[in-house]
Design a protein around this motif. Structure first.
Motif, PDB file in Angstrom:
ATOM      1  N   ARG A  37      19.410  41.467  68.302  1.00 34.80           N
ATOM      2  CA  ARG A  37      18.469  42.765  68.620  1.00 34.80           C
ATOM      3  C   ARG A  37      18.801  43.378  69.828  1.00 34.80           C
ATOM      4  N   ALA A  38      19.465  42.569  70.871  1.00 34.72           N
ATOM      5  CA  ALA A  38      20.108  43.551  71.877  1.00 34.72           C
ATOM      6  C   ALA A  38      21.266  44.282  71.573  1.00 34.72           C
ATOM      7  N   ALA A  39      22.047  43.775  70.483  1.00 32.07           N
ATOM      8  CA  ALA A  39      23.101  44.468  70.315  1.00 32.07           C
ATOM      9  C   ALA A  39      22.707  45.721  69.510  1.00 32.07           C
ATOM     10  N   HIS A  40      21.570  45.742  68.707  1.00 31.58           N
ATOM     11  CA  HIS A  40      21.068  47.085  68.066  1.00 31.58           C
ATOM     12  C   HIS A  40      20.464  47.730  69.107  1.00 31.58           C
ATOM     13  N   ALA A  41      19.597  47.225  70.062  1.00 29.13           N
ATOM     14  CA  ALA A  41      18.633  48.127  71.038  1.00 29.13           C
ATOM     15  C   ALA A  41      19.845  48.953  72.011  1.00 29.13           C
ATOM     16  N   ALA A  42      20.973  48.305  72.434  1.00 29.55           N
ATOM     17  CA  ALA A  42      21.856  49.051  72.930  1.00 29.55           C
ATOM     18  C   ALA A  42      22.529  50.222  72.430  1.00 29.55           C
ATOM     19  N   ARG A  43      22.848  50.304  71.182  1.00 27.15           N
ATOM     20  CA  ARG A  43      23.287  51.165  70.455  1.00 27.15           C
ATOM     21  C   ARG A  43      22.738  51.238  68.956  1.00 27.15           C
ATOM     22  N   PRO A  44      21.506  51.787  68.973  1.00 30.50           N
ATOM     23  CA  PRO A  44      21.081  51.971  67.470  1.00 30.50           C
ATOM     24  C   PRO A  44      21.631  53.028  66.534  1.00 30.50           C
ATOM     25  N   ASP A  45      22.492  53.776  67.208  1.00 28.48           N
ATOM     26  CA  ASP A  45      23.226  54.749  66.536  1.00 28.48           C
ATOM     27  C   ASP A  45      24.417  54.152  65.751  1.00 28.48           C
ATOM     28  N   ALA A  46      24.795  52.817  66.162  1.00 25.64           N
ATOM     29  CA  ALA A  46      26.014  52.115  65.587  1.00 25.64           C
ATOM     30  C   ALA A  46      25.836  51.276  64.558  1.00 25.64           C
TER      31      ALA A  46
END
Length: 309
Positions: A37-46
């Motif tokens: 979830r931290a990975a997604h929260a940091a770059r939700p566009d990726a």
């Protein structure tokens, strides 16, 4: 459908530039989910991705150890997909990969190989030959390359950090419900139903037999379980994990599940057996009549324990 890559070379353009969670993800416990979830929260566009290894490095370096895996590769991929992961870089961990330096892992794999836009990992993540790289090194190298990095602190409960090793100990000690609290769901064993000796059928309790294979062996004994069939149906039941000392003790433990109120041929089908509560230790009985009576009592107890599931 999750896309799986086993080599970091030749990654197509659409599978590059992802926000990538790093780790072994054995068991996919609540701490792992925080990293995803931290990975997604940091770059939700990726694109959402995870990078892991097969076999598990411990399996590679210590092949003679008893099986310890909470999840095998297909199960792990399914669990990652359920958390929204679109791309899985499941890199082959062999001798050549084990000799890759920490610097080469960053440059060749993370940067040039998969072209990560952002990374996320736990605070104790280590990588490279002899685990020579740590999060401090990763932070500096990522910053120099314009790659973002999220370092996720340990997720703790009242008894300390949530970890795969802690979950393994709880299962081996006979506490599947406590392991489930750390996993966020019951621990499950997935496998193909094989032919047994049909002894259970002769005493009124036919069972679906599944080899443990590379799965961790939980405490030997009887469990209240739910079983997901290949067609998606969920069935409650009672299961034994062990060597069946009353029937014909073997050298290899296996899982035998009796499904409540079910009739049908499951041979050759893949089922998933979730462990909810430990009922009793495995033991030898003086006769098949005594064994049959105990199984009936175990089934009644399993039905009671599963009444709210």
């Amino acid at each position: 459908m999750i896309r799986v890559f086993h080599d970091w070379s030749g990654i197509p353009p659409e599978a590059r530039g992802a926000s990538v969670a790093l780790g072994n993800f054995d068991g996919m416990h609540r701490g792992h989910v925080e990293v995803l979830r931290a990975a997604h929260a940091a770059r939700p566009d990726a694109p959402r991705a995870a990078l892991t290894f097969a076999p598990h490095p411990r399996e590679f370096f210590r092949p003679d150890d008893p099986p310890f895996r909470l999840m095998l590769e297909a199960e792990r991929a399914a669990a990652l997909e359920a958390e929204g992961i679109e791309i899985l870089y499941e890199l082959t961990f062999d001798r050549a990969f084990s000799l890759l330096s920490a610097e080469a892992f960053i440059e060749e794999v993370l940067d040039r190989g998969i072209g990560a836009a952002h990374l996320a990992c736990g605070a104790d993540f280590a990588f490279g030959h002899r685990r020579g790289g740590d999060v401090a090194m990763l932070r500096a190298a990522a910053e120099a390359r314009g790659i973002g990095l999220s370092i996720v602190p340990h997720l703790d409960d009242a008894e300390g950090p949530i970890s795969s090793s802690r979950i393994r100990r709880l299962l081996q000690d006979g506490y599947p419900e406590r392991a489930a609290a750390l996993l966020g769901r019951p621990h499950a064993i997935r496998g193909v139903v094989a032919h047994g000796d049909a002894r259970g059928r002769t005493i009124g309790f036919p069972t679906a037999n599944v080899a443990l294979g590379r799965h961790l062996e939980p405490a030997r004994g009887v469990y209240a379980v739910t079983v997901r069939l290949a067609d998606g149906r969920m069935v409650k039941g009672v299961a034994n994990i062990g060597r069946r000392p009353t029937v014909a003790e073997g050298a290899i433990s296996r899982l035998e599940a009796h499904l409540f109120d079910f009739s049908g041929d499951l041979y050759g089908q893949e089922i998933t057996v979730s462990l909810h509560r430990f009922i009793r230790d495995e033991r030898r009985f003086a006769s098949f009549d005594e064994l049959s009576a105990q199984i009936a009592a175990d089934a009644d107890e399993a039905r009671r324990l599963l009444s709210t599931v």
